[in-house]
Design an enzyme around this catalytic site. Structure first.
Site, PDB file in Angstrom:
ATOM      1  NE  ARG A  93      -3.599   2.335   2.535  1.00  0.00           N
ATOM      2  CZ  ARG A  93      -4.690   2.558   3.688  1.00  0.00           C
ATOM      3  NH1 ARG A  93      -4.702   1.746   4.262  1.00  0.00           N
ATOM      4  NH2 ARG A  93      -5.218   3.735   3.427  1.00  0.00           N
ATOM      5  CG  ASN A 148     -10.692  -1.486  -0.679  1.00  0.00           C
ATOM      6  OD1 ASN A 148     -11.823  -1.468  -1.719  1.00  0.00           O
ATOM      7  ND2 ASN A 148     -10.708  -0.979   0.349  1.00  0.00           N
ATOM      8  CB  CYS A 170     -17.792  -0.192  -0.004  1.00  0.00           C
ATOM      9  SG  CYS A 170     -16.922   1.486   0.507  1.00  0.00           S
ATOM     10  CG  ASP A 171     -16.250   0.448   5.504  1.00  0.00           C
ATOM     11  OD1 ASP A 171     -15.745   0.825   4.794  1.00  0.00           O
ATOM     12  OD2 ASP A 171     -15.549   0.516   6.744  1.00  0.00           O
ATOM     13  CG  HIS A 200     -13.843   3.647  -2.532  1.00  0.00           C
ATOM     14  ND1 HIS A 200     -12.659   3.335  -2.268  1.00  0.00           N
ATOM     15  CD2 HIS A 200     -14.580   3.151  -1.819  1.00  0.00           C
ATOM     16  CE1 HIS A 200     -12.711   2.665  -0.931  1.00  0.00           C
ATOM     17  NE2 HIS A 200     -14.167   2.542  -0.620  1.00  0.00           N
ATOM     18  CE1 TYR A 265     -11.162   5.946  -0.833  1.00  0.00           C
ATOM     19  CE2 TYR A 265     -13.559   5.513   0.279  1.00  0.00           C
ATOM     20  CZ  TYR A 265     -11.929   5.243   0.518  1.00  0.00           C
ATOM     21  OH  TYR A 265     -11.541   4.435   1.394  1.00  0.00           O
ATOM     22  NE  ARG A 285      -5.428   5.947   6.995  1.00  0.00           N
ATOM     23  CZ  ARG A 285      -5.495   5.823   8.326  1.00  0.00           C
ATOM     24  NH1 ARG A 285      -4.951   6.703   8.925  1.00  0.00           N
ATOM     25  NH2 ARG A 285      -6.394   4.918   9.041  1.00  0.00           N
TER      26      ARG A 285
HETATM   27  C1  G6P Z   1     -12.905   3.055   4.059  1.00  0.00           C
HETATM   28  C2  G6P Z   1     -13.021   2.258   2.810  1.00  0.00           C
HETATM   29  C3  G6P Z   1     -12.470   1.263   2.877  1.00  0.00           C
HETATM   30  C4  G6P Z   1     -10.639   1.441   2.935  1.00  0.00           C
HETATM   31  C5  G6P Z   1     -10.792   2.149   4.248  1.00  0.00           C
HETATM   32  C6  G6P Z   1      -9.298   2.693   4.374  1.00  0.00           C
HETATM   33  O1  G6P Z   1     -13.382   2.290   5.189  1.00  0.00           O
HETATM   34  O2  G6P Z   1     -14.440   1.949   2.712  1.00  0.00           O
HETATM   35  O3  G6P Z   1     -12.583   0.632   1.484  1.00  0.00           O
HETATM   36  O4  G6P Z   1     -10.144   0.285   2.815  1.00  0.00           O
HETATM   37  O5  G6P Z   1     -11.565   3.181   4.398  1.00  0.00           O
HETATM   38  O6  G6P Z   1      -9.051   2.997   5.754  1.00  0.00           O
HETATM   39  P1  G6P Z   1      -7.653   3.001   6.360  1.00  0.00           P
HETATM   40  O7  G6P Z   1      -7.894   3.408   7.833  1.00  0.00           O
HETATM   41  O8  G6P Z   1      -6.893   1.881   6.223  1.00  0.00           O
HETATM   42  O9  G6P Z   1      -6.926   4.301   5.585  1.00  0.00           O
HETATM   43 MN    MN Z   2     -14.312   0.885   0.692  1.00  0.00          MN
END
Ligand code: G6P
Ligand code: MN
Length: 442
Positions: A93, A148, A170-171, A200, A265, A285
């Site tokens: 990532r 993802n 997706c949350d 997103h 997003y 991040r």
């Molecule tokens: C949200 C999105 C996810 C993503 C996450 C990343 O929850 O829906 O798809 O993976 O954010 O969060 P992070 O805390 O890992 O940056």
């Molecule tokens: Mn997501």
């Protein structure tokens, strides 16, 4: 009472304890006979498993918990598979985020070049997971997928395994609804939304609170403050500074375009220059997560192993765990609850291609999602979505055809990338970084 065997694929994820907690608090309605953690990284999964064992002890001490790296052991007779794999872990990532930033382009795990790179890593491992489920799981299995980049995963798996029983979710919309509820000082379960887009990449078109239209009220709030509630309750999810910036940034979109409420997003596509300016190319991040969420988990494991006490509540991720469990329960018991999920368009959004994988509201039955009809969408949104949809299609083509040129087209077409020359530089760096993961491109 019917009981279920449930597998978490990507058992070693930092999200696993939170999901397990959300599952087990439902044990009187959604009873598991076995919970399996499945991962290809035994060591990581054993570590996270230390926390999970304590969560099980806390909420359902009788439950059989299995940790395995063997797909046959994991999947045999499974009813549900929750997928949350992260191919290449946070180290990759970090590359997805830092390589584009080197060239002044948005560095994000699911949007822009980073998302395309992550897509090329994840398509085939997801196909492999589906094949294991087809081979070993119950014929009525459901994969509920968080892995993802979900937009690309949804597109690829639908193309390569059209009959698979996979529902991609997706949350993020639910997390935004949590914030909307805090802004309106109500319970998020009393909100109902209309929405269209890709994963997103979408917009809330209506928000109702117990049937009352509160869209305009929310729009004026968000145009001023973004999605930041005045008195935010604490949810471990999305509370880091970079997330607060993301929630706030929605105000720059909402104060300019007044039709709808954007998914957070959209900042990466509509405010790319601002996002790049506020990013640190040497600390993204991924670093924040490795130093935060991931470290907290492994520190807690070390504490347990040293016989110390741990406060488990810091691993309970709120809406993230709740949402996947809600969707699974609607599938399991034919509850027909209305959630935003990814489905094949098939006319849901009239003026988008029928094979696009769109994110829209759907009623979740035991046969799968029954999407609502959205109708036609206006030119601006249609144009943006068509471009992004073509990017996602091209990257799936690139994976299937092993085509360098299709990959370059995908990178070039992304709204986040200014020119073909920049696209090529990023792609070429990413080929080197992803050597161990990508299909070969010629
Ligand atoms: C949200 C999105 C996810 C993503 C996450 C990343 O929850 O829906 O798809 O993976 O954010 O969060 P992070 O805390 O890992 O940056
Ligand atoms: Mn997501």
């Amino acid at each position: 009472m019917k009981t279920f065997k449930l597998v978490i694929a990507g058992g070693g994820s930092t999200y696993t304890p939170g999901i397990v907690k959300s599952l087990l608090v439902q044990k009187d309605r959604f009873k598991l006979n076995e919970l399996v953690l499945y991962d290809n990284n035994a060591e990581r999964q054993e570590a996270v498993g230390v926390i999970v064992r304590h969560v099980v002890e806390m909420f359902d001490p009788e439950l059989k918990l299995t940790l395995t790296t063997d797909p046959e052991v994991a999947m045999t007779d499974a009813d549900f598979i929750f997928a949350q794999m992260r191919v290449g872990l946070y180290a990759m990532r970090e590359q997805d985020e830092k390589i584009p930033l080197k060239y002044g382009v948005v560095g994000q795990e699911t949007c822009g070049p980073g998302g395309l790179a992550y897509g090329l890593r994840t398509i085939y491992p997801m196909v492999e997971l589906i094949d294991y489920c087809e081979k070993y799981a119950k014929p009525t299995y459901w994969i509920v997928n968080y892995s993802n980049p979900a937009a690309i995963v949804a597109k690829a798996t639908f193309r390569l395994r059209p009959k698979a029983r996979i529902l991609n979710i997706c949350d993020m919309p639910v997390a935004i609804e949590r914030n909307m509820a805090e802004i309106l000082e109500c319970d998020r379960h009393d909100l109902e939304v209309d929405y269209f887009g890709l994963n997103h990449f979408g917009w809330f078109t209506k928000v109702r609170l117990n049937g009352e239209d509160v869209t305009e009220k929310l729009k004026s709030y968000v145009a001023e403050h973004g999605y930041m509630p005045q008195n935010a309750k604490s949810d471990v999810l999305h509370s880091d500074p970079s997330w607060l910036h993301t929630y706030e940034n929605a105000k720059n979109i909402c104060s300019a375009f007044h039709d709808y409420l954007p998914n957070t997003y959209m900042q990466y596509y509509l405010l790319g220059d601002e996002v790049v300016k506020s990013s640190d190319p040497n600390h993204t991040r991924a670093n924040e997560v490795m130093e935060g969420r991931e470290k907290r988990i492994f520190d807690a494991v070390a504490d347990y192993r040293a016989g110390k006490d741990v406060d488990l509540t810091k691993f309970f991720g709120g809406v993230h765990g709740e949402f996947i469990v809600d969707v699974a329960m609607s599938l399991a018991f034919d509850l027909r609850k209305r959630y935003l999920v990814m489905v094949e368009n098939n006319g849901a959004v009239e003026n988008l291609p029928s094979d696009a994988m769109v994110e829209v509201p759907a009623y979740i039955t035991d046969r799968g999602p029954e999407p609502v009809r959205v109708g036609e969408i206006p030119t601006f949104y249609k144009g943006l979505i068509e471009q992004q949809e073509a990017v996602e299609k091209l990257i799936v083509d690139a994976a299937v055809e092993h085509s360098y040129e299709k990959a370059l087209m995908a990178f070039t077409l992304s709204k986040t990338v200014p020119s073909l020359l920049v696209a090529k530089k990023i792609l070429d760096d990413m080929i080197v970084a992803n050597k161990a993961y990508w299909p070969e491109l010629h």
